[in-house]
Design an enzyme around this catalytic site. Structure first.
Site, short mmCIF file in Angstrom:
data_model
loop_
_atom_site.label_atom_id
_atom_site.label_comp_id
_atom_site.label_asym_id
_atom_site.label_seq_id
_atom_site.Cartn_x
_atom_site.Cartn_y
_atom_site.Cartn_z
N VAL A 17 0.87 -1.17 0.00
CA VAL A 17 0.00 0.00 0.00
C VAL A 17 0.91 1.23 0.00
O VAL A 17 1.88 1.28 0.76
CB VAL A 17 -0.91 0.03 1.25
CG1 VAL A 17 -1.70 1.32 1.32
CG2 VAL A 17 -1.82 -1.19 1.28
N PHE A 18 0.58 2.23 -0.83
CA PHE A 18 1.36 3.46 -0.90
C PHE A 18 0.56 4.60 -0.27
O PHE A 18 -0.62 4.79 -0.58
CB PHE A 18 1.68 3.82 -2.36
CG PHE A 18 2.47 5.08 -2.51
CD1 PHE A 18 3.82 5.12 -2.19
CD2 PHE A 18 1.87 6.25 -2.97
CE1 PHE A 18 4.56 6.28 -2.33
CE2 PHE A 18 2.60 7.42 -3.12
CZ PHE A 18 3.94 7.44 -2.80
N GLY A 19 1.21 5.34 0.62
CA GLY A 19 0.60 6.52 1.24
C GLY A 19 1.43 7.76 0.96
O GLY A 19 2.65 7.70 0.97
N TYR A 20 0.76 8.87 0.73
CA TYR A 20 1.45 10.13 0.42
C TYR A 20 0.99 11.26 1.33
O TYR A 20 1.51 12.36 1.28
CB TYR A 20 1.21 10.53 -1.04
CG TYR A 20 -0.25 10.60 -1.41
CD1 TYR A 20 -0.96 11.78 -1.27
CD2 TYR A 20 -0.92 9.47 -1.85
CE1 TYR A 20 -2.32 11.83 -1.57
CE2 TYR A 20 -2.27 9.51 -2.16
CZ TYR A 20 -2.96 10.70 -2.02
OH TYR A 20 -4.29 10.74 -2.31
N GLY A 21 0.00 10.99 2.18
CA GLY A 21 -0.52 11.98 3.13
C GLY A 21 -0.58 11.33 4.49
O GLY A 21 0.40 10.74 4.96
N SER A 22 -1.74 11.39 5.12
CA SER A 22 -1.87 10.88 6.49
C SER A 22 -1.57 9.39 6.62
O SER A 22 -1.21 8.93 7.71
CB SER A 22 -3.25 11.19 7.06
OG SER A 22 -4.26 10.56 6.31
N GLU A 56 -10.59 5.56 2.82
CA GLU A 56 -10.21 6.40 1.69
C GLU A 56 -11.34 6.69 0.71
O GLU A 56 -11.18 7.55 -0.15
CB GLU A 56 -9.03 5.76 0.95
CG GLU A 56 -7.79 5.60 1.79
CD GLU A 56 -7.21 6.92 2.28
OE1 GLU A 56 -7.21 7.90 1.51
OE2 GLU A 56 -6.79 6.97 3.45
#
Length: 179
Positions: free
Chosen positions: A7-12, A85
């Site tokens: 899983v890729f996250g770029y914010g919280s 999300e």
């Protein structure tokens, strides 16, 4: 052989994933950039006074975090992420190839901004972003706190986002002037 789930996250998701993972790696996604490009009418604003939240806008590259999920945990993690999300369907799930900090390339689950959704704000100037963020407040608190959290956590990851830092300065100036 088991399938690796990432899983890729770029914010919280970078600092508050909320799910079990086996491995966390700094990672880069090419072809998208972190941007305040989604109107927030629940968490960081209201319908009467929308704020802005992060999305992935086309172009550039974004540094974030990738999480490797145990196969046994995947169904629960996936259900959690869909609920987290996609409550207003402003994000659409997709797959993307990313580069991990250790050089590996992996396919990840990513939640992209839906550019056809009514809450898609698109490419706003920093001035317009500051106007929307300053003073906006929703169920999850003040919009400026979301921006501050982002900058603080990016710095902890060794990422300096000069545009986001400039935006924070503009928002703080507007909020100070409004007092």
């Amino acid at each position: 052989m088991s399938i690796e789930r990432w899983v890729f996250g770029y914010g919280s998701l970078m600092w508050r994933p909320g799910f079990a993972f086996q491995e966390r790696q700094p990672a880069t996604l090419h072809g998208r950039r972190r941007a305040f490009c989604i109107y927030s009418v629940h968490h960081r604003g209201t319908y009467e006074r929308p704020g802005l939240v992060l999305g992935l806008a086309p172009g550039g590259a974004v540094r974030g975090a990738a999480y490797r999920i145990a196969e046994a945990d995947w169904p629960e993690v996936y259900a959690y992420l869909r609920e987290r999300e996609q409550p207003t369907e402003t994000y659409v799930e997709g797959a993307a190839n990313i580069r991990l900090a250790d050089g590996r390339r992996v396919e990840t689950l990513v939640f992209f901004s839906d550019v056809h959704h009514p809450q898609w704000a698109g490419a706003l100037s920093l001035e317009r972003q500051a106007d929307l963020i300053a003073g906006a407040k929703g169920l999850s608190g003040r919009n400026v706190e979301y921006l501050r959290d982002l900058i603080e956590h990016l710095r902890e990851e060794g990422v300096r986002d000069h545009a986001m830092e400039a935006l924070l300065g503009m928002v703080e100036a507007r909020e100070l002037a409004a007092e």
